[in-house]
Enzyme design. Structure first.
Site, PDB file in Angstrom:
ATOM      1  N   LYS A 174       6.313  -3.343  10.886  1.00 27.76           N
ATOM      2  CA  LYS A 174       5.695  -2.046  10.569  1.00 27.76           C
ATOM      3  C   LYS A 174       4.446  -2.364   9.770  1.00 27.76           C
ATOM      4  O   LYS A 174       4.477  -2.532   8.552  1.00 27.76           O
ATOM      5  CB  LYS A 174       6.667  -1.194   9.743  1.00 27.76           C
ATOM      6  CG  LYS A 174       6.462   0.303   9.807  1.00 27.76           C
ATOM      7  CD  LYS A 174       5.121   0.813   9.334  1.00 27.76           C
ATOM      8  CE  LYS A 174       4.938   0.779   7.842  1.00 27.76           C
ATOM      9  NZ  LYS A 174       3.520   1.047   7.433  1.00 27.76           N
ATOM     10  N   CYS A 282      -4.665 -10.371  -3.031  1.00 23.33           N
ATOM     11  CA  CYS A 282      -3.632 -10.453  -4.069  1.00 23.33           C
ATOM     12  C   CYS A 282      -3.803 -11.708  -4.916  1.00 23.33           C
ATOM     13  O   CYS A 282      -3.201 -11.827  -5.968  1.00 23.33           O
ATOM     14  CB  CYS A 282      -2.253 -10.444  -3.440  1.00 23.33           C
ATOM     15  SG  CYS A 282      -1.968 -11.923  -2.485  1.00 23.33           S
TER      16      CYS A 282
HETATM   17  P1  NAD Z   1       1.126  -0.421  -0.280  1.00 24.02           P
HETATM   18  O1  NAD Z   1       2.260  -0.770  -1.168  1.00 24.02           O
HETATM   19  O2  NAD Z   1       0.466   0.900  -0.459  1.00 24.02           O
HETATM   20  O3  NAD Z   1       1.582  -0.467   1.261  1.00 24.02           O
HETATM   21  C1  NAD Z   1       2.241  -1.587   1.795  1.00 24.02           C
HETATM   22  C2  NAD Z   1       3.144  -1.144   2.930  1.00 24.02           C
HETATM   23  O4  NAD Z   1       4.159  -0.280   2.420  1.00 24.02           O
HETATM   24  C3  NAD Z   1       2.421  -0.370   4.044  1.00 24.02           C
HETATM   25  O5  NAD Z   1       2.930  -0.787   5.284  1.00 24.02           O
HETATM   26  C4  NAD Z   1       2.784   1.090   3.756  1.00 24.02           C
HETATM   27  O6  NAD Z   1       2.852   1.872   4.915  1.00 24.02           O
HETATM   28  C5  NAD Z   1       4.166   0.972   3.108  1.00 24.02           C
HETATM   29  N1  NAD Z   1       4.400   2.029   2.111  1.00 24.02           N
HETATM   30  C6  NAD Z   1       3.477   2.654   1.328  1.00 24.02           C
HETATM   31  N2  NAD Z   1       4.077   3.549   0.514  1.00 24.02           N
HETATM   32  C7  NAD Z   1       5.392   3.488   0.780  1.00 24.02           C
HETATM   33  C8  NAD Z   1       6.539   4.155   0.255  1.00 24.02           C
HETATM   34  N3  NAD Z   1       6.414   5.075  -0.704  1.00 24.02           N
HETATM   35  N4  NAD Z   1       7.735   3.847   0.751  1.00 24.02           N
HETATM   36  C9  NAD Z   1       7.878   2.903   1.712  1.00 24.02           C
HETATM   37  N5  NAD Z   1       6.835   2.226   2.254  1.00 24.02           N
HETATM   38  C10 NAD Z   1       5.611   2.521   1.792  1.00 24.02           C
HETATM   39  O7  NAD Z   1       0.064  -1.624  -0.412  1.00 24.02           O
HETATM   40  P2  NAD Z   1      -1.399  -1.734   0.195  1.00 24.02           P
HETATM   41  O8  NAD Z   1      -2.307  -0.822  -0.563  1.00 24.02           O
HETATM   42  O9  NAD Z   1      -1.356  -1.653   1.660  1.00 24.02           O
HETATM   43  O10 NAD Z   1      -1.738  -3.260  -0.178  1.00 24.02           O
HETATM   44  C11 NAD Z   1      -2.314  -3.656  -1.400  1.00 24.02           C
HETATM   45  C12 NAD Z   1      -1.265  -4.186  -2.347  1.00 24.02           C
HETATM   46  O11 NAD Z   1      -0.582  -5.282  -1.754  1.00 24.02           O
HETATM   47  C13 NAD Z   1      -1.860  -4.748  -3.633  1.00 24.02           C
HETATM   48  O12 NAD Z   1      -1.065  -4.331  -4.707  1.00 24.02           O
HETATM   49  C14 NAD Z   1      -1.782  -6.246  -3.449  1.00 24.02           C
HETATM   50  O13 NAD Z   1      -1.723  -7.000  -4.642  1.00 24.02           O
HETATM   51  C15 NAD Z   1      -0.531  -6.373  -2.670  1.00 24.02           C
HETATM   52  N6  NAD Z   1      -0.475  -7.636  -1.953  1.00 24.02           N
HETATM   53  C16 NAD Z   1       0.353  -8.597  -2.435  1.00 24.02           C
HETATM   54  C17 NAD Z   1       0.426  -9.836  -1.809  1.00 24.02           C
HETATM   55  C18 NAD Z   1       1.317 -10.912  -2.321  1.00 24.02           C
HETATM   56  O14 NAD Z   1       1.538 -11.881  -1.602  1.00 24.02           O
HETATM   57  N7  NAD Z   1       1.851 -10.817  -3.520  1.00 24.02           N
HETATM   58  C19 NAD Z   1      -0.353 -10.071  -0.662  1.00 24.02           C
HETATM   59  C20 NAD Z   1      -1.184  -9.052  -0.195  1.00 24.02           C
HETATM   60  C21 NAD Z   1      -1.229  -7.826  -0.845  1.00 24.02           C
END
Ligand code: NAD
Length: 497
Positions: A174, A282
């Site tokens: 997803k 990240c």
């Molecule tokens: P996000 O948490 O908004 O979304 C990530 C995924 O979760 C998406 O597929 C989204 O559809 C889903 N999602 C969003 N809200 C949800 C909810 N309430 N319930 C269930 N699923 C939900 O993150 P983003 O804005 O897409 O990505 C940026 C974030 O990801 C930053 O915080 C970054 O640091 C982090 N990140 C971390 C790593 C790591 O390896 N630690 C790598 C890349 C990105």
């Protein structure tokens, strides 16, 4: 007409019956380039059923054949490297060269997945007791699912499904609803590489679709990458539903600058690591900790940061692209405002950034604060924008105390020419990935991606040997093959060897 992204279920790319649609925009223009359908409950059920059915035969496919699928896939991804980068750049806003890097980091994981035969070898010991041997096999888990963020739409899906599928599992991806075109193209190429029907499915949507995956009893493991609140929710809900979960989350990565470091090396590295990809990595460096006299380099760093110009994905001179959405831009602008209000000194202000020819882009220019202190919002919270904060301390010990008291532990680096300082830092710092004179220490896929603290919830990390353990079960067999009948009567106690 705007392209509607298809779902990939049971080996077919299908038009969703969704009534809820999410527009996918080019962040440099706001043009709607596609629509992501939110998969209906029936489509979610069909995705899981298809993965469940495919698992029955895929688990029996010899490991060397699974490896060959990955080899063909790797070759195809390389052949389509530029095409993938172009799709990715348009939907994320990344510059073309940076988009190529995103794809490349994923290709490297597929290379690792092609090594699966030796990675899936168990252990053996002969004569663990008289005439008894013990050996273990690594077996796949079943249906696994992955939920990925917007900022690496090639690399992060490729952290997940190639490793899981190489282990003999089937997978439901997803991807982020903000950039679903790249993952869809990844799936098409996987089919072209010869992936059997049902081994991979791609469904689109947001929370509702994720909740389906979290509650479906047939899904054994969930991999998540995204923000901290969602990561915590996924970890809690997934484990509550008795699934194996790994959740990679947000970060605040510090780079410690010792006064004995090479000044120009430090400046060059900090510029790229902080505002590259608009700070939407990240592992981006968002805090530079200047130790002692190295603080004298702050004005020169500010000058270099101010020179970086953002631009559209196809602008060869652009340092980085726009933020992913107007909301993400507004969040970063609000944080910059808070930084000013809370007393940090704004040396470079990217709040009013414009890019010629792209009046609607989500632009934020390079931004640099000095005199940042613990407790300020810009220090405590992940900004996820092209914003660097400078903190000043007197000693390496103070720098360590600062970094170790931070809630995040994804990545960190130290710049020094002194081996003893580097050794002390690498040993004592409570962060999972450490760079020594390397700003963004992302491990290559034969190691694992090992964030700590609030940057990761779970125990087994992404790719490398840890991914094999995450996506598999170990079966241990203890066997006796006596040459003739043994009749010692019933055995009522544990025998001492
Ligand atoms: P996000 O948490 O908004 O979304 C990530 C995924 O979760 C998406 O597929 C989204 O559809 C889903 N999602 C969003 N809200 C949800 C909810 N309430 N319930 C269930 N699923 C939900 O993150 P983003 O804005 O897409 O990505 C940026 C974030 O990801 C930053 O915080 C970054 O640091 C982090 N990140 C971390 C790593 C790591 O390896 N630690 C790598 C890349 C990105």
């Amino acid at each position: 007409m705007t392209q509607r992204v298809k779902l990939f279920i049971g080996g077919e790319f299908i038009e969703s019956k969704a009534t809820q649609i999410i527009p996918v925009t080019n962040p440099a223009t706001q043009d709607v380039i596609a629509e992501a359908p939110c998969a209906t409950p029936d489509e979610m059920v069909a995705a899981v059923e298809s993965a469940k059915e495919a698992f029955k035969s895929w688990r029996e496919v010899p490991v060397s054949e699974r490896a060959r699928l990955m080899m063909r896939y790797q070759a195809l991804l390389k052949e389509h490297h530029d095409e993938l980068a172009e799709i990715l750049a348009k939907e994320t806003g990344k510059t073309f060269e940076d988009a190529k890097g995103d794809v490349w980091r994923g290709i490297e994981v597929v290379e690792q997945a092609a090594n699966i035969p030796s990675l899936m070898m168990g252990e053996t010991a002969e004569n663990v007791a008289r005439g008894i041997d013990t050996y273990s096999y690594i077996q796949p888990l079943g249906v696994c699912a992955g939920i990925t963020p917007f900022n690496f739409p090639a690399m992060i899906p490729l952290w997940m499904f190639p490793m899981a599928i190489a282990c003999g599992n089937t997978f439901i991806l997803k991807p982020s609803e903000q950039d679903p075109l790249t993952p869809t193209r990844l799936a098409e190429l996987f089919v072209e590489a010869g992936a059997p029907k049902g081994v991979l499915q791609v469904v689109h949507g947001g929370k509702e679709q994720v909740d389906h995956l979290l509650h479906d009893k047939d899904i054994k493991a969930i991999s998540f990458v995204g923000s901290v609140p969602v990561g915590q929710y996924i970890y809690r809900t997934g484990t509550e539903n008795l699934k194996r979960v790994q959740a990679f989350a947000g970060a605040k990565n510090h780079s410690v600058i010792m006064p004995d470091a090479n000044k120009q090396t430090v400046i060059n590295n900090l510029v790229g690591a902080s505002v590259g990809a608009a700070g939407q990595r990240c592992m981006a460096i968002s805090v530079a900790v200047f130790v002692g006299k190295s603080k004298e380099w702050i004005p020169d760093l500010a000058k270099e940061l101010a020179k970086v110009q953002p631009g559209a994905w196809n602008d060869k001179n652009a340092g980085y692209g726009p933020l992913i959405s107007p909301q993400a831009k507004q969040r970063v602008l609000d944080m910059i405002q808070k930084g000013k209000e809370e007393g940090a000194e704004l040396l470079v202000d990217g709040s009013n950034c414009t890019v010629e020819g792209f009046p609607n882009g989500n632009w934020v220019g390079p931004t640099f604060f000095s005199k940042v202190k613990k407790g300020m919002s810009i220090y405590e919270q992940e900004i996820f924008g092209p914003v660097l904060c400078a903190v000043e301390v007197d000693t390496l010990e103070e720098a360590l105390e600062l970094v170790n008291s931070n809630q995040y532990g994804n990545g960190t680096s130290i710049f020094t020419t002194n081996g003893a300082s580097a050794r002390k830092y690498q040993h004592e710092v409570e962060v999972g990935q450490v760079g020594i004179n390397i700003p963004i220490p992302v491990p290559l896929p034969f190691f694992s991606f090992t964030g700590w603290k609030n940057s990761f919830f779970g125990d087994l990390h992404a790719y490398g040997k840890q991914a094999i353990r995450f996506y598999s079960e170990t079966k241990t067999i203890t066997a006796r093959w006596p040459e003739s009948e043994i009749d010692n009567g019933p055995n009522m106690t544990i025998k001492l060897q």
